[in-house]
Design a protein around this motif. Structure first.
Motif, PDB file in Angstrom:
ATOM      1  N   GLU A 267       0.844  -1.188   0.000  1.00 28.21           N
ATOM      2  CA  GLU A 267       0.000   0.000   0.000  1.00 28.21           C
ATOM      3  C   GLU A 267       0.881   1.240   0.000  1.00 28.21           C
ATOM      4  OE1 GLU A 267      -3.053   1.853   3.221  1.00 28.21           O
ATOM      5  OE2 GLU A 267      -3.301  -0.270   2.766  1.00 28.21           O
ATOM      6  N   LEU A 268       0.498   2.231  -0.778  1.00 23.14           N
ATOM      7  CA  LEU A 268       1.222   3.502  -0.766  1.00 23.14           C
ATOM      8  C   LEU A 268       0.277   4.629  -1.108  1.00 23.14           C
ATOM      9  CD1 LEU A 268       3.205   4.326  -3.926  1.00 23.14           C
ATOM     10  CD2 LEU A 268       2.061   2.133  -3.797  1.00 23.14           C
ATOM     11  N   GLU A 269       0.634   5.832  -0.670  1.00 23.01           N
ATOM     12  CA  GLU A 269      -0.129   7.025  -0.992  1.00 23.01           C
ATOM     13  C   GLU A 269       0.734   7.961  -1.816  1.00 23.01           C
ATOM     14  OE1 GLU A 269      -1.936   9.091   2.274  1.00 23.01           O
ATOM     15  OE2 GLU A 269      -2.908   7.276   3.018  1.00 23.01           O
ATOM     16  N   LEU A 270       0.102   8.567  -2.814  1.00 26.21           N
ATOM     17  CA  LEU A 270       0.766   9.559  -3.641  1.00 26.21           C
ATOM     18  C   LEU A 270      -0.123  10.793  -3.722  1.00 26.21           C
ATOM     19  CD1 LEU A 270       1.891   7.308  -6.644  1.00 26.21           C
ATOM     20  CD2 LEU A 270       3.363   8.236  -4.844  1.00 26.21           C
ATOM     21  N   THR A 271       0.475  11.969  -3.678  1.00 22.81           N
ATOM     22  CA  THR A 271      -0.273  13.198  -3.892  1.00 22.81           C
ATOM     23  C   THR A 271      -0.507  13.367  -5.387  1.00 22.81           C
ATOM     24  OG1 THR A 271       1.687  14.582  -4.138  1.00 22.81           O
ATOM     25  CG2 THR A 271       0.818  14.280  -1.880  1.00 22.81           C
ATOM     26  N   PHE A 272      -1.448  14.229  -5.737  1.00 22.50           N
ATOM     27  CA  PHE A 272      -1.658  14.533  -7.146  1.00 22.50           C
ATOM     28  C   PHE A 272      -0.367  15.072  -7.755  1.00 22.50           C
ATOM     29  CE2 PHE A 272      -6.546  15.273  -7.540  1.00 22.50           C
ATOM     30  CZ  PHE A 272      -6.784  14.001  -7.069  1.00 22.50           C
ATOM     31  N   ALA A 273       0.345  15.922  -7.016  1.00 23.03           N
ATOM     32  CA  ALA A 273       1.598  16.500  -7.527  1.00 23.03           C
ATOM     33  C   ALA A 273       2.622  15.404  -7.816  1.00 23.03           C
ATOM     34  CB  ALA A 273       2.161  17.515  -6.539  1.00 23.03           C
TER      35      ALA A 273
ATOM     36  N   GLY B  38     -10.783  15.379  -0.499  1.00 26.67           N
ATOM     37  CA  GLY B  38     -10.369  16.670   0.016  1.00 26.67           C
ATOM     38  C   GLY B  38      -8.880  16.824   0.244  1.00 26.67           C
ATOM     39  N   LYS B  39      -8.085  15.821  -0.083  1.00 25.57           N
ATOM     40  CA  LYS B  39      -6.649  15.855   0.208  1.00 25.57           C
ATOM     41  C   LYS B  39      -5.776  15.864  -1.042  1.00 25.57           C
ATOM     42  CE  LYS B  39      -7.102  15.284   4.696  1.00 25.57           C
ATOM     43  NZ  LYS B  39      -6.731  16.270   5.659  1.00 25.57           N
ATOM     44  N   ASP B  40      -6.363  15.725  -2.232  1.00 26.12           N
ATOM     45  CA  ASP B  40      -5.582  15.592  -3.462  1.00 26.12           C
ATOM     46  C   ASP B  40      -4.517  14.508  -3.302  1.00 26.12           C
ATOM     47  OD1 ASP B  40      -7.061  17.512  -4.741  1.00 26.12           O
ATOM     48  OD2 ASP B  40      -5.607  19.119  -4.482  1.00 26.12           O
ATOM     49  N   ARG B  41      -4.943  13.394  -2.728  1.00 19.43           N
ATOM     50  CA  ARG B  41      -4.077  12.232  -2.506  1.00 19.43           C
ATOM     51  C   ARG B  41      -4.828  10.974  -2.923  1.00 19.43           C
ATOM     52  NH1 ARG B  41       0.282  13.137   0.808  1.00 19.43           N
ATOM     53  NH2 ARG B  41       0.530  10.942   1.273  1.00 19.43           N
ATOM     54  N   VAL B  42      -4.057   9.976  -3.315  1.00 15.73           N
ATOM     55  CA  VAL B  42      -4.639   8.688  -3.710  1.00 15.73           C
ATOM     56  C   VAL B  42      -3.889   7.579  -2.985  1.00 15.73           C
ATOM     57  CG1 VAL B  42      -5.135   7.144  -5.645  1.00 15.73           C
ATOM     58  CG2 VAL B  42      -5.171   9.625  -5.985  1.00 15.73           C
ATOM     59  N   ARG B  43      -4.647   6.640  -2.435  1.00 10.01           N
ATOM     60  CA  ARG B  43      -4.059   5.454  -1.808  1.00 10.01           C
ATOM     61  C   ARG B  43      -4.162   4.320  -2.821  1.00 10.01           C
ATOM     62  NH1 ARG B  43      -6.697   5.145   2.865  1.00 10.01           N
ATOM     63  NH2 ARG B  43      -4.976   6.159   3.942  1.00 10.01           N
ATOM     64  N   PHE B  44      -3.033   3.685  -3.075  1.00 12.17           N
ATOM     65  CA  PHE B  44      -2.989   2.518  -3.957  1.00 12.17           C
ATOM     66  C   PHE B  44      -2.762   1.302  -3.092  1.00 12.17           C
ATOM     67  CE2 PHE B  44      -1.698   6.065  -6.626  1.00 12.17           C
ATOM     68  CZ  PHE B  44      -2.438   5.860  -7.771  1.00 12.17           C
ATOM     69  N   LYS B  45      -3.635   0.283  -3.250  1.00 11.85           N
ATOM     70  CA  LYS B  45      -3.509  -0.958  -2.481  1.00 11.85           C
ATOM     71  C   LYS B  45      -3.325  -2.125  -3.446  1.00 11.85           C
ATOM     72  CE  LYS B  45      -5.892  -1.010   1.594  1.00 11.85           C
ATOM     73  NZ  LYS B  45      -7.080  -1.229   2.428  1.00 11.85           N
ATOM     74  N   ARG B  46      -2.316  -2.934  -3.160  1.00 13.85           N
ATOM     75  CA  ARG B  46      -2.049  -4.113  -3.997  1.00 13.85           C
ATOM     76  C   ARG B  46      -3.202  -5.117  -3.841  1.00 13.85           C
ATOM     77  NH1 ARG B  46       2.579  -5.132  -6.282  1.00 13.85           N
ATOM     78  NH2 ARG B  46       3.781  -3.873  -4.822  1.00 13.85           N
TER      79      ARG B  46
END
Length: 82
Positions: A18-24, A72-80
């Motif tokens: 699992e990881l989180e990435l911002t839109f940027a 509301g955070k401009d972030r995405v969590r990716f889960k394997r």
């Protein structure tokens, strides 16, 4: 080749489940801006609709991940998933 192939490649190289990435961060990986529609939950949906083109979903799906917008955070969590 899809605009989202660099994201797929980035996700394939990840070791964690699992990881989180911002839109940027995602835009840096892509070398391009995300569309305005990426701020909507539906854009990150992991289901497929046979009537529309969903190249962004294919990018993370082919890398073995599901994506979840953190509202509301401009972030995405990716889960394997596999």
């Amino acid at each position: 080749m899809s605009k989202y192939d660099p994201l797929s490649g980035h996700l394939r190289r990840q070791r964690q489940g699992e990881l989180e990435l911002t839109f940027a961060e995602i835009e840096r990986i892509l070398g391009a801006m995300l569309p305005k529609s990426a701020a909507r939950q539906q854009w990150w949906a992991n289901t497929t609709d046979p009537y529309t083109s969903q190249v962004q979903r294919k990018a993370w799906g082919d890398a073995g991940f599901d994506a979840f917008l953190i509202a509301g955070k401009d972030r995405v969590r990716f889960k394997r998933v596999r």
